[in-house]
Design an enzyme around this catalytic site. Structure first.
Site, PDB file in Angstrom:
ATOM      1  N   GLN A 144       1.071  -9.703  -5.425  1.00  0.00           N
ATOM      2  CA  GLN A 144       0.915 -11.119  -5.457  1.00  0.00           C
ATOM      3  C   GLN A 144       1.741 -11.993  -6.441  1.00  0.00           C
ATOM      4  O   GLN A 144       1.609 -13.288  -6.317  1.00  0.00           O
ATOM      5  CB  GLN A 144      -0.607 -11.122  -6.091  1.00  0.00           C
ATOM      6  CG  GLN A 144      -1.480 -10.649  -5.229  1.00  0.00           C
ATOM      7  CD  GLN A 144      -1.996 -11.603  -3.821  1.00  0.00           C
ATOM      8  OE1 GLN A 144      -1.446 -12.837  -3.828  1.00  0.00           O
ATOM      9  NE2 GLN A 144      -2.596 -11.031  -3.096  1.00  0.00           N
ATOM     10  N   CYS A 173     -10.693  -6.483   1.225  1.00  0.00           N
ATOM     11  CA  CYS A 173     -10.973  -5.089   1.648  1.00  0.00           C
ATOM     12  C   CYS A 173     -12.526  -4.666   1.361  1.00  0.00           C
ATOM     13  O   CYS A 173     -12.726  -3.790   2.057  1.00  0.00           O
ATOM     14  CB  CYS A 173     -10.063  -4.288   0.632  1.00  0.00           C
ATOM     15  SG  CYS A 173      -8.527  -4.733   0.728  1.00  0.00           S
ATOM     16  N   HIS A 200       4.262 -10.087   3.348  1.00  0.00           N
ATOM     17  CA  HIS A 200       3.211 -11.030   3.804  1.00  0.00           C
ATOM     18  C   HIS A 200       2.167 -11.977   3.011  1.00  0.00           C
ATOM     19  O   HIS A 200       1.572 -12.823   3.293  1.00  0.00           O
ATOM     20  CB  HIS A 200       2.336 -10.373   4.994  1.00  0.00           C
ATOM     21  CG  HIS A 200       1.261  -9.404   4.460  1.00  0.00           C
ATOM     22  ND1 HIS A 200      -0.045  -9.912   4.297  1.00  0.00           N
ATOM     23  CD2 HIS A 200       1.403  -8.080   3.937  1.00  0.00           C
ATOM     24  CE1 HIS A 200      -0.759  -8.967   3.917  1.00  0.00           C
ATOM     25  NE2 HIS A 200       0.164  -7.797   3.509  1.00  0.00           N
ATOM     26  N   THR A 225      13.241   5.054  11.456  1.00  0.00           N
ATOM     27  CA  THR A 225      14.148   3.986  11.674  1.00  0.00           C
ATOM     28  C   THR A 225      13.701   2.442  11.214  1.00  0.00           C
ATOM     29  O   THR A 225      12.569   2.239  11.097  1.00  0.00           O
ATOM     30  CB  THR A 225      14.146   3.611  13.315  1.00  0.00           C
ATOM     31  OG1 THR A 225      14.801   4.759  13.881  1.00  0.00           O
ATOM     32  CG2 THR A 225      15.495   2.671  13.726  1.00  0.00           C
ATOM     33  N   THR A 238       0.881  -1.213  -0.070  1.00  0.00           N
ATOM     34  CA  THR A 238       0.241   0.095  -0.011  1.00  0.00           C
ATOM     35  C   THR A 238       0.825   1.191  -0.047  1.00  0.00           C
ATOM     36  O   THR A 238       0.714   2.192  -0.768  1.00  0.00           O
ATOM     37  CB  THR A 238      -0.902  -0.113   1.249  1.00  0.00           C
ATOM     38  OG1 THR A 238      -1.693  -1.165   1.143  1.00  0.00           O
ATOM     39  CG2 THR A 238      -1.632   1.339   1.135  1.00  0.00           C
TER      40      THR A 238
END
Ligand SMILES: *Cc1c(COP(=O)(O)O)cnc(C)c1O
Length: 398
Positions: free
Chosen positions: A176, A322, A198, A234, A70
């Site tokens: 993807q 979503c 992820h 950071t 995103t």
């Protein structure tokens, strides 16, 4: 529990967790610190960057870490708009992820022209549509590589060539596709690409943006000069280490995973196609992202199927994750020509290397059971419905 929702997120690979653990413990330092512990963290981040860059055939100078796809999509498009202020036209496809769709909406409100390329009945973009839409005012063309809902894979090489003819930059959302199918920025003619960890058995909250030497977006946040002075803050060191390990494993096992997932998906498609009035959404299984399948069981709500499968300890997704809390059907599904009723009956099954053929058999059996139950509860008159929906077969036309 059977988890068939891997296009939403994936479980961590055990080796990824192992690789990350030291960076939560003894090797916790800030990579910007000049003491030995800081240098240790800095070296680890450099190595991770180098290893992911190598996997996509890029230079480490061209890759930064972000919080995920995103953020990368936002930085790629909004940042490029700022680098190229004289161009005021953006091209995306109609089947982009929400993050790209909403970035386009924002630019439209700010006075940009936006073209949303249509797709055919299986989700493919016609390159001629891009040729017709693009002009000297187009600053970027942004096309998703592998679609998260219907698994369609676009021919980026052809599309990027068209973009370059008009001097537009070419961005792809590869969240993807990374690790699942070959992804080489040079071969595909990519200027910018968004990733996350992820979706390929890495941790959440970490991703990357590839950008070319001559296609550098302007940073969106101000701060210290981390990440090639493009993304301050950071670094998420454990996340970065986990991301690199996940990419390494996915690329190493890619061929094997693809063959394995093809077997699972073709059995799943075969099993589900036996359910009357069931349609496949997207291209035939062999053309899709490994592990993805999306079907509509007519005359019942996808949401209802999802809940009933969930009660049977099976996790799937209806439409897109979503939009699962809203009543508007998935725009990806309406873009391939589904009417609202069909889009509402859609269920996505997305498998990973950690799923088994036994799980596939269980899911087929349980889905049949659930569909029968739900249809018995509705005023379902097959003859009447068949007439209204037309005679449709399992496989879709392009
Ligand atoms: C999951 C996904 C995203 C969003 O990624 P995050 O890392 O969750 O921000 C973007 N694009 C596609 C195609 C995705 O599947």
């Amino acid at each position: 529990m059977i988890y068939f929702d891997n296009n939403d997120t994936t479980p961590l690979h055990p080796d990824v967790l192992e690789a990350m653990l030291p960076y939560f413990k003894d090797r916790f330092a800030n990579p910007s610190s000049l003491h030995s512990l800081g240098l240790d963290a800095d070296t680890a981040v450099d190595e991770a960057r180098g290893s992911i860059a190598e996997a996509i055939n890029a230079d480490p100078k061209e890759l930064i870490f972000t919080s995920g796809a995103t953020e990368s999509n936002n930085l790629a498009i909004l940042g490029s708009a700022q680098t190229r202020p004289s161009r005021r036209h953006l091209i995306i496809s109609a089947i982009e992820h929400t993050s790209v769709l909403n970035v386009a909406k924002r630019l439209e409100k700010e006075g940009y022209r936006v073209t949303r390329l249509p797709v055919d009945g299986q989700g493919y973009i016609n390159p001629d549509a891009l040729s017709n839409a693009i002009d000297d005012d187009t600053f970027i063309v942004s096309i998703v590589h592998g679609n998260h809902e219907i698994g369609v894979i676009q021919d980026l090489k052809v599309l990027s060539e068209i973009a370059h003819e008009k001097g537009a930059w070419f961005h792809t959302d590869a969240a993807q596709s990374l690790g699942k199918i070959p992804f080489n920025v040079t071969e595909l003619g990519i200027d910018l690409a968004s990733f996350n960890a992820h979706k390929l058995h890495g941790p959440k909250g970490i991703g990357g943006l590839y950008y070319g030497n001559k296609t550098r977006p302007k940073r969106l946040m101000e701060g210290a000069p981390q990440e090639h002075d493009m993304r301050p803050g950071t670094e998420n060191v454990p996340g970065i280490i986990g991301f690199a390990e996940a990419v390494k494993i996915a690329v190493r096992d890619q061929a094997e995973n693809t063959v394995y997932l093809k077997t699972l998906i073709s059995r799943l498609a075969e099993g589900l196609s036996e359910i009357p009035h069931t349609l496949l959404n997207g291209p035939p299984p062999e053309e899709r992202l490994p592990g993805n399948l999306n079907v509509t069981m007519l005359y019942i709500e996808g949401e209802a199927i999802l809940m009933h499968l969930s009660m049977r300890e099976i996790c799937v997704s209806s439409g897109s994750a979503c939009s699962s809390k809203s009543l508007t059907p998935s725009s990806v599904l309406t873009s391939i020509g589904l009417i609202h009723e069909e889009a509402h009956g859609a269920i996505r099954f997305s498998l990973s290397r950690f799923n088994t053929i036994d799980e596939v058999e269980t899911v087929i059996t349980k889905t049949k059971e659930v569909v029968e139950l739900l249809r018995s509860m509705t005023a379902f008159v097959p003859e009447l419905h068949s007439e209204r929906m037309g005679a449709k077969s399992f496989y879709r036309k392009r």
